[in-house]
Scaffold this motif. Sequence first.
Motif, PDB file in Angstrom:
ATOM      1  N   PRO A  13      -8.561  -7.551   1.685  1.00  0.00           N
ATOM      2  CA  PRO A  13      -7.189  -6.593   2.055  1.00  0.00           C
ATOM      3  C   PRO A  13      -6.352  -6.514   1.084  1.00  0.00           C
ATOM      4  N   LEU A  14      -6.234  -7.502   0.001  1.00  0.00           N
ATOM      5  CA  LEU A  14      -5.492  -7.385  -1.298  1.00  0.00           C
ATOM      6  C   LEU A  14      -6.035  -6.384  -1.923  1.00  0.00           C
ATOM      7  N   ALA A  15      -7.330  -5.987  -2.101  1.00  0.00           N
ATOM      8  CA  ALA A  15      -7.830  -4.863  -2.982  1.00  0.00           C
ATOM      9  C   ALA A  15      -7.480  -3.559  -2.210  1.00  0.00           C
ATOM     10  N   ALA A  16      -7.738  -3.476  -0.910  1.00  0.00           N
ATOM     11  CA  ALA A  16      -7.398  -2.290  -0.130  1.00  0.00           C
ATOM     12  C   ALA A  16      -6.009  -2.056  -0.290  1.00  0.00           C
ATOM     13  N   ALA A  17      -5.039  -2.999  -0.309  1.00  0.00           N
ATOM     14  CA  ALA A  17      -3.488  -2.658  -0.530  1.00  0.00           C
ATOM     15  C   ALA A  17      -3.325  -2.114  -2.005  1.00  0.00           C
ATOM     16  N   LEU A  18      -4.037  -2.664  -2.934  1.00  0.00           N
ATOM     17  CA  LEU A  18      -3.832  -2.220  -4.307  1.00  0.00           C
ATOM     18  C   LEU A  18      -4.322  -0.903  -4.463  1.00  0.00           C
ATOM     19  N   PHE A  19      -5.588  -0.315  -3.849  1.00  0.00           N
ATOM     20  CA  PHE A  19      -6.089   0.885  -3.987  1.00  0.00           C
ATOM     21  C   PHE A  19      -5.146   1.770  -3.340  1.00  0.00           C
ATOM     22  N   LEU A  20      -4.463   1.548  -2.127  1.00  0.00           N
ATOM     23  CA  LEU A  20      -3.657   2.338  -1.507  1.00  0.00           C
ATOM     24  C   LEU A  20      -2.354   2.393  -2.360  1.00  0.00           C
ATOM     25  N   GLY A  21      -1.795   1.323  -2.892  1.00  0.00           N
ATOM     26  CA  GLY A  21      -0.595   1.390  -3.808  1.00  0.00           C
ATOM     27  C   GLY A  21      -0.791   2.465  -5.011  1.00  0.00           C
ATOM     28  N   VAL A  22      -2.031   2.284  -5.644  1.00  0.00           N
ATOM     29  CA  VAL A  22      -2.445   3.261  -6.844  1.00  0.00           C
ATOM     30  C   VAL A  22      -2.398   4.650  -6.264  1.00  0.00           C
ATOM     31  N   ALA A  23      -3.121   4.815  -5.206  1.00  0.00           N
ATOM     32  CA  ALA A  23      -3.162   6.118  -4.184  1.00  0.00           C
ATOM     33  C   ALA A  23      -1.524   6.778  -4.186  1.00  0.00           C
ATOM     34  N   LEU A  24      -0.922   5.992  -3.749  1.00  0.00           N
ATOM     35  CA  LEU A  24       0.515   6.416  -3.371  1.00  0.00           C
ATOM     36  C   LEU A  24       1.398   6.602  -4.673  1.00  0.00           C
TER      37      LEU A  24
END
Length: 162
Positions: A13-24
């Motif tokens: 979930p931390l990795a997914a949040a990181l990917f989402l943050g980069v995308a946003l």
Amino acid sequence: MSITPRTVRLLTPLAAALFLGVALAIRAVDDGPLRQHSGTALYASMVWAGVLFVRPRLAPLPAGLVAVVFCWLVECAQLTGIPAELSARSVAARLALGVQFDPVDLAWYPAGVAPLVALHLAVRRRRRTAGPVGAPIGLGGDGRVGGSRDQPPRTGHQAQGA
């Protein structure tokens, strides 16, 4: 140090949040092809994290394959018009399902997953060849030079005769 399924479930979930943050973040500063293609690749990265969250013991290649096939299925579902209808009513649906089919996205999904599969393979390979914690460098998993975790350590006359 062993990576347990529990650890995987905490990290994905931390990795997914990181990917989402980069995308946003990219979305906030760019309105061109970088925004489109990086978003597609990072979406696939989030799906990869989701696959490992659900099946933390899954090997790297099957995990990557499941993630890419899932992304392709979602992309092809856009040909039906159903995701577009749902996206018109919900921002979350728009982010998760997209609006319209883009064949270029089919190539960007593997681009988002491949580096993660390579990293996953490298971590697994390193973990398998690493010796026990505190063991001198060069010792295999069983404490012998060139040792293997698959073979029991040699004892007594076996070790002397080798």
